[in-house]
Motif scaffolding. Structure first.
Motif, short mmCIF file in Angstrom:
data_model
loop_
_atom_site.label_atom_id
_atom_site.label_comp_id
_atom_site.label_asym_id
_atom_site.label_seq_id
_atom_site.Cartn_x
_atom_site.Cartn_y
_atom_site.Cartn_z
N GLY A 86 0.74 -3.07 -12.15
CA GLY A 86 -0.35 -3.46 -11.54
C GLY A 86 -0.26 -4.76 -10.54
O GLY A 86 -1.10 -5.86 -10.54
N GLY A 87 0.87 -4.56 -9.79
CA GLY A 87 1.21 -5.53 -8.65
C GLY A 87 2.18 -6.69 -9.24
O GLY A 87 2.56 -7.30 -8.49
N GLU A 88 2.56 -6.73 -10.60
CA GLU A 88 3.41 -7.52 -11.01
C GLU A 88 4.75 -6.68 -11.30
O GLU A 88 4.77 -5.75 -11.46
N ARG A 89 5.80 -7.48 -11.07
CA ARG A 89 7.19 -6.71 -11.65
C ARG A 89 7.62 -7.17 -12.92
O ARG A 89 7.78 -8.16 -13.33
N HIS A 90 7.61 -6.10 -13.76
CA HIS A 90 7.84 -5.92 -15.14
C HIS A 90 9.25 -5.37 -15.47
O HIS A 90 9.38 -4.06 -14.89
N VAL A 91 10.04 -6.07 -16.25
CA VAL A 91 11.39 -5.48 -16.74
C VAL A 91 11.13 -5.13 -18.04
O VAL A 91 10.92 -5.94 -19.08
N ILE A 119 9.16 -8.21 -19.74
CA ILE A 119 9.00 -9.42 -19.22
C ILE A 119 8.84 -9.30 -17.63
O ILE A 119 9.26 -8.73 -16.86
N ALA A 120 7.80 -10.28 -17.34
CA ALA A 120 7.38 -10.26 -15.99
C ALA A 120 8.27 -11.15 -15.35
O ALA A 120 8.33 -12.44 -15.68
N LEU A 121 8.54 -10.96 -14.04
CA LEU A 121 9.28 -11.90 -13.28
C LEU A 121 8.20 -12.51 -12.17
O LEU A 121 7.87 -11.81 -11.21
N ASP A 122 7.89 -13.63 -12.38
CA ASP A 122 6.76 -14.42 -11.62
C ASP A 122 7.43 -15.01 -10.57
O ASP A 122 8.97 -15.50 -10.58
N GLY A 123 6.64 -15.34 -9.70
CA GLY A 123 7.24 -16.21 -8.28
C GLY A 123 7.61 -15.41 -7.31
O GLY A 123 7.83 -14.06 -7.53
N ASP A 124 7.53 -15.72 -5.69
CA ASP A 124 7.85 -15.19 -5.05
C ASP A 124 9.42 -15.43 -4.26
O ASP A 124 9.89 -15.23 -3.18
N GLY A 125 10.06 -16.18 -5.20
CA GLY A 125 11.55 -16.57 -4.83
C GLY A 125 12.71 -15.72 -5.01
O GLY A 125 13.77 -16.21 -4.92
#
Length: 358
Positions: free
Chosen positions: A113-118, A89-95
């Motif tokens: 690759g620069g995304e946060r994946h759970v 699961i990618a955690l999108d956003g900068d919040g």
């Protein structure tokens, strides 16, 4: 066949990733996820399904970093308990504010690759989300001898509730608590004298016999007794043991932190496959979370208990071999930590269908 990564239900989900804090609840509706604390919405997000699902904040989460992580955990548990086939699961956003560093440092999320994946196989190994009093670190290791067997000194036994988890396909809370002899003796006695239970356990007797039975286990460092509850209603009894000191130890190459278990379902209303798919993986989950050094869970069902063996095989256990105790012919079964978490065995693939038919 393509994996079904959709959320197969909607409605409330009770999260247990906030023990010691205000309880969290999660509402899931048409891809929108709202996490609430004491009725107040603390996290709003949308979820897009797929092999890589995407959890996108609708607005910045303004909680402190540790509370942000707990709120995110509640949302993730609601998703992953219902759609275990999701690869990540990618955690999108900068919040996410200051929580990003802790996510990456702890393994809660990885940099992809620069995304946060759970990753589900990492997320479900965090004791603090399901254990009310998670171990801060493994109990220190030193070896002692018991009856000629060298094994690690075992940690003191817990008291009270040790595990809690919402089961979405049942819509109930499953929990385990340490058995209390004064509170549970009469119930244990009734269960043991039920002909259905006695056929396998062969421990019928009066209250005095069962008080002595439970007292002996309470004094034995290698065994732990638990009561399983559904929405607070007791329905099962479990014995968890360290295999190396157990009667099973001499029959295979037992490792220091292998653990085994016995089960008794005392209430007829809690029999059936939809209940097995709740308590069995939850018990395995608790055992793996209780000590990160436990890599294998073993069991020794009677060789002629074909239904139990089939249930275990469906739950990821491998049948290793037949062997003979003095009192029965048994099958050695084994579940690997890597298999449990890697194959997402905390929920059945047909959890949604089971919930509709329960």
């Amino acid at each position: 066949m393509e994996a079904d990564n959709r959320l197969r239900r909607s409605g409330p989900f009770r999260a247990f990733c906030a023990k010691g804090h205000a309880p969290l609840s999660v509402d899931v509706e048409c891809g929108t996820i709202i996490v609430r604390r004491e009725g107040e919405a603390v996290l709003r997000a949308s979820f897009a399904p797929g092999d890589i699902g995407r959890l996108s904040l609708a607005e910045p989460c303004r909680l402190p970093p540790d509370e942000t992580l707990r709120a995110a955990s509640a949302a993730l548990e609601a998703v992953l308990a219902d759609a275990p086939a999701i690869k990540a699961i990618a955690l999108d956003g900068d919040g996410w504010l200051g929580a990003e560093a802790d996510m990456l440092r702890s393994g809660f999320a990885i940099d992809a690759g620069g995304e946060r994946h759970v990753l589900p196989e990492l997320f479900w190994q965090f004791p603090r989300f399901w254990l009310p009093a998670p171990p801060a670190e493994p109990y220190p290791q030193t070896h002692i001898l018991t009856n000629g067997q060298r094994h690690p000194r075992r940690a003191p036994k817990p008291t009270g509730e040790v595990y809690a988890r919402h089961i979405p396909w049942l819509g109930q809370t499953l929990s385990f608590r340490a058995l209390d002899i004064d509170t549970d003796l009469a119930r244990f006695n009734r269960w043991m004298n039920d002909p259905r239970v006695a056929y396998f356990w062969k421990e019928e007797g009066d209250l005095d016999k069962h008080r002595a039975y439970l007292g002996a286990i309470a004094a034995d460092p290698h065994m732990l007794t638990l009561i399983g509850c559904a929405d607070g209603v007791p329905f099962s009894y479990f014995e968890i043991y360290w295999a190396k000191e157990n009667r099973l130890g001499p029959f295979y190459d037992a490792q220091d932190y292998d653990r085994g278990w016995h089960v008794l379902i005392g209430e007829d209303a809690f029999l059936g496959r939809h209940w097995i798919t709740a308590w069995l993986p939850s018990l395995m989950h608790y055992i793996f979370l209780d000590d990160c050094r436990t890599q294998r869970i073993v069991g020794e069902p009677a060789a002629d208990h074909h239904q139990q063996i089939r249930n275990l095989q469906r739950s990821g256990f491998a049948c290793v071999k037949h062997f003979d105790f003095p009192h029965k012919r048994a099958m050695l079964v084994m579940l690997l930590r890597e298999r449990f978490f890697g194959d997402r065995l905390w929920a059945p693939n047909d959890a949604g269908e089971q919930r509709r038919s329960a």
